[in-house]
Design a protein around this motif. Structure first.
Motif, PDB file in Angstrom:
ATOM      1  N   ALA A 138       0.821  -1.208   0.000  1.00 12.88           N
ATOM      2  CA  ALA A 138       0.000   0.000   0.000  1.00 12.88           C
ATOM      3  C   ALA A 138       0.853   1.256   0.000  1.00 12.88           C
ATOM      4  O   ALA A 138       2.009   1.260   0.437  1.00 12.88           O
ATOM      5  CB  ALA A 138      -0.915   0.012   1.228  1.00 12.88           C
ATOM      6  N   SER A 139       0.254   2.327  -0.498  1.00  9.48           N
ATOM      7  CA  SER A 139       0.820   3.672  -0.362  1.00  9.48           C
ATOM      8  C   SER A 139      -0.110   4.504   0.505  1.00  9.48           C
ATOM      9  O   SER A 139      -1.302   4.198   0.644  1.00  9.48           O
ATOM     10  CB  SER A 139       0.989   4.337  -1.729  1.00  9.48           C
ATOM     11  OG  SER A 139      -0.277   4.679  -2.280  1.00  9.48           O
ATOM     12  N   ALA A 156      -2.446   2.643  -8.232  1.00 10.09           N
ATOM     13  CA  ALA A 156      -3.354   1.682  -8.868  1.00 10.09           C
ATOM     14  C   ALA A 156      -2.700   0.995 -10.056  1.00 10.09           C
ATOM     15  O   ALA A 156      -2.909  -0.201 -10.289  1.00 10.09           O
ATOM     16  CB  ALA A 156      -4.636   2.385  -9.296  1.00 10.09           C
ATOM     17  N   ALA A 157      -1.916   1.737 -10.822  1.00 10.11           N
ATOM     18  CA  ALA A 157      -1.250   1.154 -11.987  1.00 10.11           C
ATOM     19  C   ALA A 157      -0.284   0.053 -11.576  1.00 10.11           C
ATOM     20  O   ALA A 157      -0.026  -0.876 -12.350  1.00 10.11           O
ATOM     21  CB  ALA A 157      -0.519   2.229 -12.772  1.00 10.11           C
ATOM     22  N   ALA A 158       0.247   0.137 -10.355  1.00  7.11           N
ATOM     23  CA  ALA A 158       1.143  -0.886  -9.831  1.00  7.11           C
ATOM     24  C   ALA A 158       0.395  -1.959  -9.043  1.00  7.11           C
ATOM     25  O   ALA A 158       1.014  -2.817  -8.415  1.00  7.11           O
ATOM     26  CB  ALA A 158       2.211  -0.245  -8.954  1.00  7.11           C
ATOM     27  N   SER A 159      -0.942  -1.890  -9.068  1.00  9.01           N
ATOM     28  CA  SER A 159      -1.805  -2.842  -8.355  1.00  9.01           C
ATOM     29  C   SER A 159      -1.607  -2.781  -6.854  1.00  9.01           C
ATOM     30  O   SER A 159      -1.778  -3.787  -6.142  1.00  9.01           O
ATOM     31  CB  SER A 159      -1.588  -4.275  -8.866  1.00  9.01           C
ATOM     32  OG  SER A 159      -1.955  -4.374 -10.229  1.00  9.01           O
ATOM     33  N   GLY A 160      -1.252  -1.591  -6.359  1.00  9.75           N
ATOM     34  CA  GLY A 160      -1.150  -1.401  -4.928  1.00  9.75           C
ATOM     35  C   GLY A 160      -2.438  -0.842  -4.349  1.00  9.75           C
ATOM     36  O   GLY A 160      -3.353  -0.439  -5.068  1.00  9.75           O
ATOM     37  N   GLU A 161      -2.494  -0.808  -3.037  1.00 13.85           N
ATOM     38  CA  GLU A 161      -3.644  -0.242  -2.324  1.00 13.85           C
ATOM     39  C   GLU A 161      -3.353   1.212  -1.972  1.00 13.85           C
ATOM     40  O   GLU A 161      -2.295   1.521  -1.404  1.00 13.85           O
ATOM     41  CB  GLU A 161      -3.919  -1.036  -1.040  1.00 13.85           C
ATOM     42  CG  GLU A 161      -4.994  -0.435  -0.157  1.00 13.85           C
ATOM     43  CD  GLU A 161      -5.008  -0.997   1.253  1.00 13.85           C
ATOM     44  OE1 GLU A 161      -5.762  -0.460   2.097  1.00 13.85           O
ATOM     45  OE2 GLU A 161      -4.238  -1.938   1.526  1.00 13.85           O
ATOM     46  N   ALA A 162      -4.268   2.095  -2.273  1.00 15.73           N
ATOM     47  CA  ALA A 162      -4.117   3.508  -1.920  1.00 15.73           C
ATOM     48  C   ALA A 162      -4.844   3.791  -0.617  1.00 15.73           C
ATOM     49  O   ALA A 162      -6.047   3.539  -0.507  1.00 15.73           O
ATOM     50  CB  ALA A 162      -4.670   4.391  -3.033  1.00 15.73           C
ATOM     51  N   ASP A 179       1.990  -3.292   5.737  1.00 18.76           N
ATOM     52  CA  ASP A 179       1.727  -3.405   4.305  1.00 18.76           C
ATOM     53  C   ASP A 179       2.157  -2.170   3.514  1.00 18.76           C
ATOM     54  O   ASP A 179       2.233  -2.212   2.284  1.00 18.76           O
ATOM     55  CB  ASP A 179       0.228  -3.637   4.056  1.00 18.76           C
ATOM     56  CG  ASP A 179      -0.245  -4.976   4.584  1.00 18.76           C
ATOM     57  OD1 ASP A 179       0.574  -5.914   4.663  1.00 18.76           O
ATOM     58  OD2 ASP A 179      -1.437  -5.084   4.940  1.00 18.76           O
ATOM     59  N   VAL A 180       2.413  -1.085   4.213  1.00 18.08           N
ATOM     60  CA  VAL A 180       2.732   0.178   3.540  1.00 18.08           C
ATOM     61  C   VAL A 180       4.210   0.210   3.154  1.00 18.08           C
ATOM     62  O   VAL A 180       5.088  -0.070   3.973  1.00 18.08           O
ATOM     63  CB  VAL A 180       2.374   1.383   4.427  1.00 18.08           C
ATOM     64  CG1 VAL A 180       2.878   2.690   3.809  1.00 18.08           C
ATOM     65  CG2 VAL A 180       0.863   1.455   4.626  1.00 18.08           C
ATOM     66  N   ARG A 181       4.466   0.547   1.901  1.00 21.95           N
ATOM     67  CA  ARG A 181       5.837   0.656   1.412  1.00 21.95           C
ATOM     68  C   ARG A 181       6.193   2.066   0.958  1.00 21.95           C
ATOM     69  O   ARG A 181       7.365   2.384   0.783  1.00 21.95           O
ATOM     70  CB  ARG A 181       6.048  -0.298   0.223  1.00 21.95           C
ATOM     71  CG  ARG A 181       6.001  -1.760   0.592  1.00 21.95           C
ATOM     72  CD  ARG A 181       7.220  -2.148   1.433  1.00 21.95           C
ATOM     73  NE  ARG A 181       7.210  -3.577   1.742  1.00 21.95           N
ATOM     74  CZ  ARG A 181       6.616  -4.095   2.802  1.00 21.95           C
ATOM     75  NH1 ARG A 181       5.980  -3.307   3.654  1.00 21.95           N
ATOM     76  NH2 ARG A 181       6.655  -5.397   3.022  1.00 21.95           N
ATOM     77  N   LEU A 182       5.189   2.923   0.747  1.00 21.96           N
ATOM     78  CA  LEU A 182       5.433   4.213   0.114  1.00 21.96           C
ATOM     79  C   LEU A 182       4.484   5.258   0.683  1.00 21.96           C
ATOM     80  O   LEU A 182       3.281   5.006   0.829  1.00 21.96           O
ATOM     81  CB  LEU A 182       5.194   4.059  -1.395  1.00 21.96           C
ATOM     82  CG  LEU A 182       5.689   5.111  -2.374  1.00 21.96           C
ATOM     83  CD1 LEU A 182       7.176   5.370  -2.229  1.00 21.96           C
ATOM     84  CD2 LEU A 182       5.371   4.652  -3.797  1.00 21.96           C
TER      85      LEU A 182
END
Length: 375
Positions: A114-115, A130-136, A164-167
């Motif tokens: 997630a970001s 979203a383009a990276a299939s991550g959770e916003a 879960d957050v990386r960014l």
């Protein structure tokens, strides 16, 4: 016909495409008018410096267009390294700073990751995620009645950070609100973020901010290896058409970004222009002075019209119409003045205007006065 949405990942399918500011050519073609002005995309009203124009003209000719650009951007990175007092292996060049944001998402996000970013922040953050299939994860911003209305709430952002957050994306000053963070508050936030979470300090509007309010991002880069600082040549330097920006980070993180970066993501003209722009400090000073004068005039004009506006340390001003702004936006288009509607940011009562030349600012205020007087 095949439904290609079924083939795509869910994140991109759920997105709405980014809507840029309406180009003058499109407006005039649609309405059959001429002489329009664009105050929707926060471009430098002075254009670029004469130094940039001369450098580009001198470079053209011969085999220039036939050769690929230097994929490493060695000369520009050397200039940026000297400018920031940093080693070149800590620099990543992007197709605008927007590209760096996307590269970070590509490298660090994916399913199950997630970001975090604030409400009313730059529209590319959710798109890249979203383009990276991550959770916003979108943190609630400060309230409209706070000292920094619609600004980042760092406590709310920190509360969303878990394993879960990386960014984390932090825009300072922020677009589209113009709001900013206190340097000490940001450093306290950075201290509290886990070291395996990358924090992006997006400084696209850095030069427009008074020095006493600027975050000392260069110092923080040495103290916090998980910090990335992004800058652009599109705003103060006035070369938005050439799409060039960069990121500063720990060498190990820059190495990861350069693994996913396209090998020729900057063109050769952009390299030449950026190097010349970086060297012309007088143009930067002139642009800042022009902006301050224009900003004061726009504030005065909005005061005269009885309209409220947000605090800003940028080259734009976001103002509140106290009602849905769509009809005012459309009426301004018919006046030949393009501003930015903010309904897509969750601010349907607000419009954003770039600070233009003195003539453009007067035209904006006159058109707005006529529109409001006729409604």
């Amino acid at each position: 016909m095949k439904d290609f949405k079924q083939l795509a990942m869910p994140g991109p399918v759920a997105l709405k495409p980014y809507t840029p500011g309406k180009p003058v050519e499109v407006l005039e073609r649609e309405l059959g008018i001429t002489g329009s002005i664009k105050l929707a995309s926060n471009e430098n009203p002075l254009g670029c410096s004469a130094t940039v124009t001369a450098a580009v003209q001198a470079a053209l000719g011969g085999e220039f267009f036939a050769r690929y650009p230097d994929a490493s951007g060695h000369e520009l990175k050397s200039d940026l390294a000297a400018h920031h007092g940093i080693t070149a292996d800590r620099i990543t060049l992007g197709n605008g700073s927007n590209d760096i944001l996307v590269l970070l998402a590509q490298a660090l996000l994916g399913p199950g990751r997630a970001s975090v970013f604030s409400g009313y922040a730059f529209a590319v953050y959710p798109i890249a995620t979203a383009a990276a299939s991550g959770e916003a994860r979108v943190a609630s911003a400060l309230g409209p009645d706070s000292a920094m209305p619609y600004g980042h709430d760092l406590d709310a952002m920190r509360a969303l950070i878990d394993d879960d957050v990386r960014l984390v994306f932090v825009a300072n000053p922020n677009n589209p609100t113009g709001t900013w963070l206190e340097p000490d508050a940001f450093e306290a936030f950075l201290r509290d973020v886990p070291e395996d979470v990358v924090v992006v300090l997006d400084e696209a509007y850095h030069h427009y901010q008074p020095e006493e309010w600027r975050i000392d991002s260069r110092r923080l880069l040495d103290a916090y290896p998980n910090l990335v600082v992004t800058r652009t040549f599109s705003k103060i330097y006035g070369i938005a058409a050439l799409r060039i920006g960069y990121g500063l980070s720990h060498p190990a993180l820059a190495d990861i970004l350069n693994r996913v970066r396209q090998p020729f993501n900057n063109n050769a003209v952009a390299h030449v222009a950026a190097r010349a722009a970086l060297a012309d400090e007088e143009f930067v000073d002139e642009s800042v002075a022009t902006n301050l004068t224009g900003l004061a005039r726009i504030r005065q004009g909005l005061d005269d019209l009885g309209l409220g506006y947000l605090p800003t340390h940028t080259n734009f001003l976001t103002f509140d119409l106290g009602r849905d702004a769509a009809s005012v936006y459309e009426a301004m288009l018919r006046e030949g003045v393009i501003v930015r509607p903010l309904a897509g940011y969750g601010m349907p009562n607000h419009l954003r205007t770039t600070i233009g030349t003195a003539d453009e600012n007067e035209r904006f205020l006159a058109a707005l006065g006529r529109v409001l007087g006729g409604q």
